[in-house]
Design a protein around this motif. Structure first.
Motif, PDB file in Angstrom:
ATOM      1  N   THR A   1       1.287  -1.078  -0.084  1.00  0.00           N
ATOM      2  CA  THR A   1       0.146   0.076  -0.115  1.00  0.00           C
ATOM      3  C   THR A   1       0.532   1.709   0.329  1.00  0.00           C
ATOM      4  O   THR A   1       0.416   2.082  -0.510  1.00  0.00           O
ATOM      5  CB  THR A   1      -0.525   0.162   1.293  1.00  0.00           C
ATOM      6  OG1 THR A   1      -0.472  -0.423   2.454  1.00  0.00           O
ATOM      7  CG2 THR A   1      -2.696  -1.209   1.251  1.00  0.00           C
ATOM      8  N   THR A   2       2.339   0.880   0.240  1.00  0.00           N
ATOM      9  CA  THR A   2       3.176   2.680   0.199  1.00  0.00           C
ATOM     10  C   THR A   2       3.441   2.614  -1.397  1.00  0.00           C
ATOM     11  O   THR A   2       3.332   1.998  -2.375  1.00  0.00           O
ATOM     12  CB  THR A   2       4.193   2.329   0.979  1.00  0.00           C
ATOM     13  OG1 THR A   2       4.907   1.222   0.498  1.00  0.00           O
ATOM     14  CG2 THR A   2       4.806   1.505   2.375  1.00  0.00           C
ATOM     15  N   LYS A   3       3.466   3.710  -0.750  1.00  0.00           N
ATOM     16  CA  LYS A   3       3.964   4.923  -2.688  1.00  0.00           C
ATOM     17  C   LYS A   3       5.220   3.890  -3.754  1.00  0.00           C
ATOM     18  O   LYS A   3       4.794   3.383  -4.674  1.00  0.00           O
ATOM     19  CB  LYS A   3       4.337   6.116  -2.484  1.00  0.00           C
ATOM     20  CG  LYS A   3       4.314   7.127  -3.891  1.00  0.00           C
ATOM     21  CD  LYS A   3       4.940   7.628  -3.383  1.00  0.00           C
ATOM     22  CE  LYS A   3       5.149   9.036  -4.703  1.00  0.00           C
ATOM     23  NZ  LYS A   3       5.607  10.693  -4.268  1.00  0.00           N
ATOM     24  N   ASN A   4       5.593   3.667  -2.584  1.00  0.00           N
ATOM     25  CA  ASN A   4       6.922   2.519  -3.429  1.00  0.00           C
ATOM     26  C   ASN A   4       6.499   0.888  -3.643  1.00  0.00           C
ATOM     27  O   ASN A   4       7.011   0.467  -4.648  1.00  0.00           O
ATOM     28  CB  ASN A   4       8.238   3.084  -2.406  1.00  0.00           C
ATOM     29  CG  ASN A   4       8.943   2.054  -2.891  1.00  0.00           C
ATOM     30  OD1 ASN A   4      10.109   2.816  -4.007  1.00  0.00           O
ATOM     31  ND2 ASN A   4      10.620   1.195  -2.238  1.00  0.00           N
ATOM     32  N   ALA A   5       5.860   0.688  -2.790  1.00  0.00           N
ATOM     33  CA  ALA A   5       5.746  -0.865  -3.204  1.00  0.00           C
ATOM     34  C   ALA A   5       4.719  -0.514  -4.659  1.00  0.00           C
ATOM     35  O   ALA A   5       4.862  -1.875  -5.563  1.00  0.00           O
ATOM     36  CB  ALA A   5       5.056  -1.249  -1.987  1.00  0.00           C
ATOM     37  N   VAL A   6       3.758  -0.216  -4.981  1.00  0.00           N
ATOM     38  CA  VAL A   6       2.706   0.054  -5.706  1.00  0.00           C
ATOM     39  C   VAL A   6       3.256   0.601  -6.743  1.00  0.00           C
ATOM     40  O   VAL A   6       3.487   0.185  -8.090  1.00  0.00           O
ATOM     41  CB  VAL A   6       1.619   1.358  -5.347  1.00  0.00           C
ATOM     42  CG1 VAL A   6       0.885   1.339  -6.797  1.00  0.00           C
ATOM     43  CG2 VAL A   6       0.746   1.026  -4.281  1.00  0.00           C
ATOM     44  N   TYR A   7       4.213   1.874  -7.002  1.00  0.00           N
ATOM     45  CA  TYR A   7       5.457   1.572  -7.511  1.00  0.00           C
ATOM     46  C   TYR A   7       5.992   0.727  -8.983  1.00  0.00           C
ATOM     47  O   TYR A   7       6.425  -0.010  -9.698  1.00  0.00           O
ATOM     48  CB  TYR A   7       6.177   2.703  -7.724  1.00  0.00           C
ATOM     49  CG  TYR A   7       5.887   3.831  -7.712  1.00  0.00           C
ATOM     50  CD1 TYR A   7       4.527   4.775  -8.290  1.00  0.00           C
ATOM     51  CD2 TYR A   7       6.560   5.149  -6.837  1.00  0.00           C
ATOM     52  CE1 TYR A   7       4.512   5.797  -8.961  1.00  0.00           C
ATOM     53  CE2 TYR A   7       5.810   6.781  -7.018  1.00  0.00           C
ATOM     54  CZ  TYR A   7       5.206   7.443  -7.940  1.00  0.00           C
ATOM     55  OH  TYR A   7       4.420   7.667  -7.880  1.00  0.00           O
TER      56      TYR A   7
ATOM     57  N   GLN B   1       5.526  -2.805  -8.250  1.00  0.00           N
ATOM     58  CA  GLN B   1       4.411  -3.097  -8.539  1.00  0.00           C
ATOM     59  C   GLN B   1       3.849  -3.066 -10.089  1.00  0.00           C
ATOM     60  O   GLN B   1       4.268  -3.907 -10.737  1.00  0.00           O
ATOM     61  CB  GLN B   1       3.754  -4.156  -7.501  1.00  0.00           C
ATOM     62  CG  GLN B   1       2.625  -4.871  -8.340  1.00  0.00           C
ATOM     63  CD  GLN B   1       1.869  -5.524  -6.754  1.00  0.00           C
ATOM     64  OE1 GLN B   1       1.191  -4.913  -6.551  1.00  0.00           O
ATOM     65  NE2 GLN B   1       0.298  -6.015  -7.392  1.00  0.00           N
ATOM     66  N   LEU B   2       3.583  -1.902 -10.281  1.00  0.00           N
ATOM     67  CA  LEU B   2       3.760  -1.458 -11.639  1.00  0.00           C
ATOM     68  C   LEU B   2       4.745  -1.826 -12.614  1.00  0.00           C
ATOM     69  O   LEU B   2       4.422  -2.074 -13.560  1.00  0.00           O
ATOM     70  CB  LEU B   2       3.307  -0.370 -11.669  1.00  0.00           C
ATOM     71  CG  LEU B   2       1.874   0.123 -10.650  1.00  0.00           C
ATOM     72  CD1 LEU B   2       1.201   0.937 -11.092  1.00  0.00           C
ATOM     73  CD2 LEU B   2       0.672  -0.774 -11.732  1.00  0.00           C
ATOM     74  N   PHE B   3       5.885  -1.344 -12.081  1.00  0.00           N
ATOM     75  CA  PHE B   3       7.320  -1.334 -12.733  1.00  0.00           C
ATOM     76  C   PHE B   3       7.715  -2.620 -12.955  1.00  0.00           C
ATOM     77  O   PHE B   3       7.555  -3.141 -14.394  1.00  0.00           O
ATOM     78  CB  PHE B   3       8.127  -0.702 -12.493  1.00  0.00           C
ATOM     79  CG  PHE B   3       9.652  -0.692 -12.756  1.00  0.00           C
ATOM     80  CD1 PHE B   3       9.577   0.563 -14.130  1.00  0.00           C
ATOM     81  CD2 PHE B   3      10.362  -1.510 -12.978  1.00  0.00           C
ATOM     82  CE1 PHE B   3      10.886   0.530 -14.700  1.00  0.00           C
ATOM     83  CE2 PHE B   3      11.465  -1.381 -13.493  1.00  0.00           C
ATOM     84  CZ  PHE B   3      11.614  -0.478 -14.541  1.00  0.00           C
ATOM     85  N   SER B   4       7.134  -3.422 -12.499  1.00  0.00           N
ATOM     86  CA  SER B   4       7.894  -4.726 -12.809  1.00  0.00           C
ATOM     87  C   SER B   4       6.733  -5.605 -13.733  1.00  0.00           C
ATOM     88  O   SER B   4       7.352  -6.351 -14.613  1.00  0.00           O
ATOM     89  CB  SER B   4       7.561  -5.908 -11.215  1.00  0.00           C
ATOM     90  OG  SER B   4       9.137  -5.599 -10.462  1.00  0.00           O
ATOM     91  N   ALA B   5       5.317  -4.780 -13.589  1.00  0.00           N
ATOM     92  CA  ALA B   5       4.704  -5.654 -14.315  1.00  0.00           C
ATOM     93  C   ALA B   5       4.400  -4.945 -15.933  1.00  0.00           C
ATOM     94  O   ALA B   5       4.261  -5.536 -17.284  1.00  0.00           O
ATOM     95  CB  ALA B   5       2.913  -5.452 -13.595  1.00  0.00           C
ATOM     96  N   LEU B   6       4.468  -3.974 -15.476  1.00  0.00           N
ATOM     97  CA  LEU B   6       4.950  -2.911 -16.905  1.00  0.00           C
ATOM     98  C   LEU B   6       5.955  -3.810 -17.822  1.00  0.00           C
ATOM     99  O   LEU B   6       6.015  -3.915 -18.962  1.00  0.00           O
ATOM    100  CB  LEU B   6       5.439  -1.651 -16.495  1.00  0.00           C
ATOM    101  CG  LEU B   6       3.458  -0.978 -16.860  1.00  0.00           C
ATOM    102  CD1 LEU B   6       3.914   0.658 -16.384  1.00  0.00           C
ATOM    103  CD2 LEU B   6       2.475  -0.920 -17.964  1.00  0.00           C
TER     104      LEU B   6
END
Length: 156
Positions: free
Chosen positions: A80-86, A88-93
């Protein structure tokens, strides 16, 4: 400058029995496809063109998130942290781009019936890709690693 603004006015919203007490600003404009969009806002100090631009930018964000949900397949976020979301999104993209690139290259370099990206991805993860596809992917990876290692030698 051509404007896509059709109308810009204020009004009270509702029926005679239940009407808003404050006036609202309504801006009508056309989108990229020529469809009429009506936006209700309380922004009175900006131009109608700016309101249309804000709406289009927000709509672009909505379309991006819809694309994120449909393509890289991120069913839920683990952090839920900003870094965790970034992260996960970066890895998925990154994974999506690599799969898309591999799929496109292999589709161009084999004689087999082409597969859709979805079918390619599913069969690849299930280990059910045809042998010709597996060989082509191996060639793609070997080629990629040769180019990458050559660039590393040159750039130090």
């Amino acid at each position: 400058m051509d404007s896509n603004i059709i109308d810009d006015f204020t009004c009270k919203l509702g029926t005679k029995q239940k009407r808003s007490t404050h006036r609202h600003r309504i801006v009508e404009f056309t989108d990229y496809e020529g469809k009429i969009i009506r936006v209700i806002t309380n922004l009175y100090t900006v131009t109608a063109e700016m309101i249309a631009g804000i709406y289009k930018a927000r709509w672009g964000v909505e379309l991006f998130f819809r694309w994120i949900k449909q393509n890289p397949n991120i069913p839920r976020l683990f952090g839920t942290t900003k870094n965790a979301v970034y992260n996960q999104l970066f890895s998925a993209l990154l994974t999506y781009v690599l799969l898309q690139h591999t799929h496109t290259w292999v589709n161009k370099n084999i004689r087999e019936k082409p597969l859709s990206l979805l079918s390619f991805t599913r069969k690849n993860f299930e280990g059910k890709l045809p042998v010709e596809w597996q060989v082509a992917i191996q060639h793609f990876c070997d080629r990629f690693l040769r180019v990458y290692s050559l660039n590393m030698d040159i750039n130090g």
